[in-house]
Design a protein around this motif. Structure first.
Motif, mmCIF file in Angstrom:
data_model
loop_
_atom_site.group_PDB
_atom_site.id
_atom_site.type_symbol
_atom_site.label_atom_id
_atom_site.label_comp_id
_atom_site.label_asym_id
_atom_site.label_seq_id
_atom_site.Cartn_x
_atom_site.Cartn_y
_atom_site.Cartn_z
ATOM 1 N N GLY A 215 5.347 65.934 37.326
ATOM 2 C CA GLY A 215 6.318 64.917 36.908
ATOM 3 C C GLY A 215 6.104 64.418 35.495
ATOM 4 N N GLU A 242 15.778 63.990 27.153
ATOM 5 C CA GLU A 242 15.500 63.108 28.287
ATOM 6 C C GLU A 242 16.355 63.507 29.486
ATOM 7 N N ALA A 246 14.912 64.814 33.107
ATOM 8 C CA ALA A 246 15.292 64.295 34.414
ATOM 9 C C ALA A 246 15.650 65.445 35.347
ATOM 10 N N GLY A 249 12.830 67.125 36.818
ATOM 11 C CA GLY A 249 11.982 66.300 37.664
ATOM 12 C C GLY A 249 10.808 65.646 36.946
ATOM 13 N N MET A 250 10.919 65.464 35.668
ATOM 14 C CA MET A 250 9.834 64.787 34.964
ATOM 15 C C MET A 250 10.182 63.303 34.871
ATOM 16 N N ARG A 251 9.276 62.468 35.332
ATOM 17 C CA ARG A 251 9.543 61.033 35.278
ATOM 18 C C ARG A 251 8.847 60.404 34.079
ATOM 19 N N ILE A 252 7.797 61.064 33.637
ATOM 20 C CA ILE A 252 7.057 60.522 32.500
ATOM 21 C C ILE A 252 7.142 61.487 31.329
ATOM 22 N N THR A 292 8.396 56.017 30.634
ATOM 23 C CA THR A 292 8.607 56.328 32.048
ATOM 24 C C THR A 292 10.067 56.085 32.369
ATOM 25 N N ARG A 293 10.650 57.071 32.988
ATOM 26 C CA ARG A 293 12.069 56.934 33.299
ATOM 27 C C ARG A 293 12.270 55.821 34.307
ATOM 28 N N LYS A 295 13.583 53.679 37.341
ATOM 29 C CA LYS A 295 13.698 54.186 38.722
ATOM 30 C C LYS A 295 15.123 54.207 39.212
ATOM 31 N N ARG A 296 16.032 54.705 38.426
ATOM 32 C CA ARG A 296 17.431 54.705 38.867
ATOM 33 C C ARG A 296 17.688 53.464 39.701
ATOM 34 N N SER A 299 19.767 52.703 43.238
ATOM 35 C CA SER A 299 19.931 53.796 44.204
ATOM 36 C C SER A 299 20.454 53.239 45.516
#
Lengths: 313, 313
Positions: A215, A242, A246, A249-252, A292-293, A295-296, A299
């Motif tokens: 991630g 970016e 996403a 699947g990379m969050r960082i 850090t992306r 957290k949507r 949701s």
DNA sequence: CCATTTGTCTGACTTTAGTCAGATGAATGG
DNA sequence: CCATTCATCTGACTAAAGTCAGACAAATGG
């Protein structure tokens, strides 16, 4: 007199097309149809391949053929086989055609001159500067960003320019071999991506993504051609990266940068990257950043926007 | 990358017409011929007189008539007699036509939006500012200066605005009756002249010449509409007045001006007027200037570039 | 009131512009 | 060598754009 940007552009549009477009159309002309004149002008002094003419003027091949014929009949040009490909043809202006071309060229100068004629020196200078600026931005809006092969010709061109620039700018010089790796395999899905920014098909910038952990991605090879800076291309590349991150699947996202690259640092800070401690052993890095992306945040199920598929069309 | 102003304009021209012209042409369209769409759009929400349409789009009257007919047949507009002149006709959009107009209008917005889409905020702002500037100067180059009747409608409009502005700006207010005379008769040949600057037919400035002695003229009524300042119109008016003065056999030009009019003073100084002692009893004047026409002197040859109105179409 | 001018329409054109479905011959990739 | 693809040309179109010479009625200027 406050106009929205949209109004401003529309007004600009009107004024410019009326003033330049209208004149522009009939400064060509010269007895022959506009299309033919444009074609003659486009062929230019060096001649041109029909294929290029077709795409530059976006003409139907039949139509082009006919236009060329009529110019040929007037003795303005000759068609010859292309040296490398016997299918292709090339249009070359004859002496008479060159003369005609020169007339068109000078008319186009007259048009420009007439725009300057009534302005004083100070005004001229300001108008020219403003035109250059508008043109620059219009071109910027033509820049397209897309995924590309990190080992393609265009990519290699960018990378070479990138390395060369680092070499110039780093106090220590730059040797890619000593730097952190970013081999083509590391920059293609599912491990990463490579993005190219193109203008008129020519590469003017790049940016890459490389997976460095679960991630976690790293941004690499961010570069914009010096002639195309200040147009927000880096910003767009970053946003696009970016997005790709996403999707992979990379969050960082992490990255490092050299102290001599101030613009880069500003870009990352502006985009919410926080400076963090050294996370790699890149000898050329002085700053390390991370983002850090989010957290949507929404949701929640009632954000039906995505699945709703309300009214079509 | 140093381009001459001419090259710069030509390049601008190409970029803009390609980027805006090309899009602009097909954002209209909508199934009907371009000409018809343009016409529909030009009629606008308030409707328009055929005469105006003809001149704005420079259409042949027969052609216009036919285009209108086809739009009428589609139920998009109605033609009615003009209220004041039974020969003239006026096109008005029907409800359906207005709807269609709105579509075209929104398309033209989309075009504008698409130009902004790929730019960041900072870039947008700069582009918009540059566009405003270019537009301003393009309009400036459309300004035409010509002799006009000092008692015509346009002239009266300018003079009224001029007096009104003086009233605002002078500490003492301004009453034309107390000022030095400049009656229509004094501002027509052979006693003088009156020049009007027009933009799209609308007056945006004026300047006059009045004979006050043997071979001596006085410059009066120099005014430029506030919305059109900074475009060098005053400069052009002044040059034109000097030309007229020469034609009327005036070798010496004088003028007076109020202390609150700094731009005016700068203009005259820039153009070789020297401050002289009071030569009249104008109660509103604080400065007096004079310029003697050079005796066909060999003034520097490069001052010949002013309003040459170079190679016309 | 009459000769002119002005604003619009009509009909009869010509030119440009643009499209489409083949035909032809040269490359190209097995 | 063969099937394909590519680059161009040809013929047969259609549609759009633009031009011109009157015709006609309303206005305008004596």
């Amino acid at each position: 007199m406050d106009m929205t940007p949209i109004d401003r552009i529309r007004s600009f549009n009107r004024t410019v097309t009326r003033r330049i477009g209208a004149l522009g159309d009939d400064y060509l002309g010269r007895g022959r149809p506009l299309g033919a004149s444009r074609l003659l002008f486009e062929i230019g002094r060096e001649g041109a391949n029909l294929r290029d003419l077709r795409s530059r003027l976006s003409l139907d091949s039949g139509y082009l053929s006919r236009l060329l014929r009529s110019l040929e009949a007037d003795g303005l040009l000759a068609l010859e086989r292309a040296p490398d490909d016997a299918r292709a043809r090339r249009a070359i202006l004859t002496r008479k055609g060159l003369k005609e071309w020169a007339v068109l060229d000078s008319r186009s100068q007259d048009l420009a001159t007439s725009l300057l004629a009534s302005l004083g020196d100070a005004q001229r200078e300001r108008m020219i500067a403003a035109m250059a600026e508008v043109e620059r931005f219009l071109r910027a809006s033509e820049v397209e960003i897309a995924v590309a092969a990190p080992d393609g010709t265009a990519a290699r061109h960018c990378l070479q320019a990138y390395f060369h620039e680092l070499q110039q700018r780093f106090d220590s010089g730059f040797d890619p071999a000593l730097s952190v790796s970013a081999a083509p395999g590391e920059l293609t899905p599912p491990n990463g991506t490579f993005l190219l920014a193109r203008l008129d098909g020519h590469p003017v910038g790049c940016g890459a993504l490389k997976r460095i952990g679960r991630g976690v991605g790293e941004i690499k090879r961010m570069w914009v051609d010096p002639t195309a800076r200040g147009l927000g291309i880096a910003q767009r590349l970053l946003e696009a990266l970016e997005g790709e991150a996403a999707a992979l699947g990379m969050r960082i996202l992490r990255l490092d940068t050299n102290r001599s690259l101030d613009e880069a640092r500003a870009l990352y800070l502006r985009n919410g990257y926080r400076e963090i401690p050294r996370y790699n052993d890149n000898p050329y890095a002085h700053h390390w950043f991370e983002k850090t992306r989010a957290k949507r945040a929404v949701s929640r199920p009632n954000s039906a926007k995505t699945s709703g598929r309300a009214g079509g069309a």
